[in-house]
Design a protein around this motif. Structure first.
Motif, short mmCIF file in Angstrom:
data_model
loop_
_atom_site.label_atom_id
_atom_site.label_comp_id
_atom_site.label_asym_id
_atom_site.label_seq_id
_atom_site.Cartn_x
_atom_site.Cartn_y
_atom_site.Cartn_z
N UNK A 106 0.86 -1.18 0.00
CA UNK A 106 0.00 0.00 0.00
C UNK A 106 0.90 1.23 0.00
N UNK A 107 0.32 2.36 -0.37
CA UNK A 107 1.10 3.60 -0.39
C UNK A 107 0.57 4.51 0.72
N UNK A 108 1.51 5.10 1.47
CA UNK A 108 1.15 6.08 2.50
C UNK A 108 1.87 7.37 2.21
N UNK A 109 1.17 8.46 2.35
CA UNK A 109 1.78 9.77 2.05
C UNK A 109 1.74 10.67 3.27
N UNK A 110 2.84 11.36 3.52
CA UNK A 110 2.86 12.42 4.55
C UNK A 110 3.27 13.70 3.86
N UNK A 111 2.46 14.70 4.04
CA UNK A 111 2.69 15.94 3.31
C UNK A 111 3.03 17.05 4.28
N UNK A 112 4.31 17.42 4.37
CA UNK A 112 4.65 18.58 5.20
C UNK A 112 4.36 19.84 4.38
N UNK A 113 4.40 19.70 3.06
CA UNK A 113 4.14 20.84 2.17
C UNK A 113 2.69 20.78 1.70
N UNK A 114 1.86 21.61 2.29
CA UNK A 114 0.43 21.56 1.96
C UNK A 114 0.14 22.25 0.62
N UNK A 115 1.16 22.83 0.00
CA UNK A 115 0.97 23.49 -1.29
C UNK A 115 0.87 22.50 -2.45
N UNK A 116 1.32 21.30 -2.22
CA UNK A 116 1.34 20.33 -3.32
C UNK A 116 -0.07 20.19 -3.89
N UNK A 118 -1.92 17.85 -5.09
CA UNK A 118 -2.78 16.74 -4.65
C UNK A 118 -2.73 16.64 -3.12
N UNK A 119 -3.83 16.25 -2.51
CA UNK A 119 -3.76 15.99 -1.08
C UNK A 119 -3.19 14.59 -0.86
N UNK A 120 -2.99 14.20 0.41
CA UNK A 120 -2.29 12.94 0.69
C UNK A 120 -2.99 11.74 0.07
#
Ligand code: ATP
Ligand code: MG
Length: 392
Positions: A106-116, A118-120
């Motif tokens: 499975x893929x898990x995403x953590x986004x410290x940069x909320x500008x990206x 796509x969301x997590x």
């Protein structure tokens, strides 16, 4: 695309105001072990993670094995560092998954940069779609064999497939120095490791009776120290000659109580060493009820000779647990090598299982502790043992 080590740290995240100090200490420890492992590269904090960037041509697997021995490290993974850009992330993820162990993912995403853009969840889905297509593996969101992790910062995306647990706890140096009583058996190295994991600086102390113990036990202690030293790079060791003490004890104390007096003598000497080393306590491998000297009564009598707290982290562990831990930290095979134990020197077949400090004070009345301790401390040999590169 660059290959890096992605390190997440443990409890130091909770340390509020001291956080920076803890992190700096962890970075220092990581640099020290990488140097000893013979890996050159950089260690840097990047938001809430530490990135190790080995130099060109360095052995990443070896670097990973080294950092996984450092207290304060919660987990570490080999990762790819790419631009924070969707196509690059997808490609890195499918490459990483191709190198990971077989099975579902499975893929898990953590986004410290909320500008990206796509969301997590969207990013995980996009990356998962590519991975499924290129790997032919099934997705299992509940119990995957491999977790592909994407961690986004403003400047980088770190992509890994599978990470390994580190010791957790706190980096060495977070707590004050303790003296670890290392016997060469199974328990004391495990106890020492546990206190290293609580951030203690540790000096190992071994009491050695040259006339009945061969050099084999000293080699064992050296090898054990070489494993434990990976927590911070090196472990200072003090070897205390114990023959005069034991000879005096045998002459003055009846056999059923000798083991207790041997261990009280160790503490009397260690009290002095602790002052020299500025240590604030002792570590032992005691486990309640394991042997005659470890009944609650005898531990009470033995520990009464210590002027500082005795840390016995295995006190409530059973032997199976201790052996499992010894295997995991790499001390088991060394500890089971046969050696002569100075504590069994001329002791009774059925040693006393009960005693009180007052009783022992009386039995020890004929012993000149002052002189015995003085001589042992004066003849103590000290050196520092470096982490053994061969155990990686
Ligand atoms: P271990 O497996 O650690 O040898 P043990 O179960 O054999 O422990 P004992 O021999 O009673 O138990 O020793 C209890 C503790 O006393 C050890 O865990 C160690 O901390 C300390 N100790 C015993 N002998 C020595 C020694 N020669 N030098 C330093 N410490 C010792
Ligand atoms: Mg022992």
């Amino acid at each position: 695309m660059e290959r890096v080590l992605l390190i997440h740290y443990a409890e130091i995240g909770l340390k509020g105001g001291n956080r920076h100090q803890f992190l700096r200490r962890l970075e220092d420890r990581l640099r020290q072990v990488l140097t000893i492992a013979g890996v050159t590269g950089t260690v840097a904090l990047q938001s809430s993670r530490i990135i190790v960037q080995p130099a060109e041509g360095q052995d990443h697997g070896r670097a990973l094995r080294a950092v996984l021995r450092v207290p304060g490290v919660a987990s570490a993974a080999l990762a790819r560092s790419v631009e924070p850009e969707l196509e690059a992330i997808k490609e890195a993820a499918s490459e990483a998954l191709a190198e990971a162990r077989p099975g579902t993912f499975k893929v898990e995403t953590r986004r410290a940069d909320k500008q990206f853009p796509l969301n997590s969840i969207q990013l995980s889905q996009a990356v998962g779609g590519r991975c499924a297509a290129t790997s032919q593996r099934g997705v299992d969101v509940h119990n995957p064999d491999v977790v592909v992790r994407v961690e986004l910062t403003r400047t980088h995306a770190f992509v890994s497939a599978g990470r390994e647990p580190g010791p957790g706890g706190l980096p060495v140096g977070s707590t004050t120095r303790l003296l670890a009583m290392l016997s060469g058996g199974l328990d004391s190295p495990v106890a020492t490791w546990m206190m290293l994991r609580r951030g203690a600086r540790v000096t190992g102390v071994h009491f050695h009776n040259r006339s009945l113990q061969g050099a084999a036990v000293l080699e064992k202690i050296e090898d054990l120290a070489g494993v434990l030293a990976w927590a911070s790079g090196k472990l200072p060791l003090a070897v205390v000659p114990f023959e005069s003490c034991q000879r005096a004890i045998v002459a003055a104390v009846p056999a059923p109580y000798r083991m207790i007096v041997y261990r009280r003598a160790m503490f009397r000497i260690a009290n002095r060493l602790a002052r020299i080393e500025r240590a604030l306590g002792f570590i032992t491998g005691d486990s309640l009820g394991q042997v005659a000297s470890q009944t609650a009564e005898n531990l009470c009598t033995i520990h009464a000779a210590a002027e500082l707290p005795v840390y016995a982290p295995l006190i409530g562990s059973d032997k199976v647990e201790i052996m499992q831990r010894a295997r995991q930290i790499g001390t088991y095979d060394i500890s089971i090598r046969p050696h002569d134990d100075c504590c069994s020197f001329l002791v009774a077949k059925h040693p006393a299982v009960k005693s009180t400090p007052a009783m022992l004070d009386e039995l020890e009345a004929g012993l000149d502790w002052e002189a015995l301790v003085e001589e042992a401390v004066a003849k103590t040999a000290r050196h520092a043992v470096a982490a053994d590169p061969d155990v990686l």
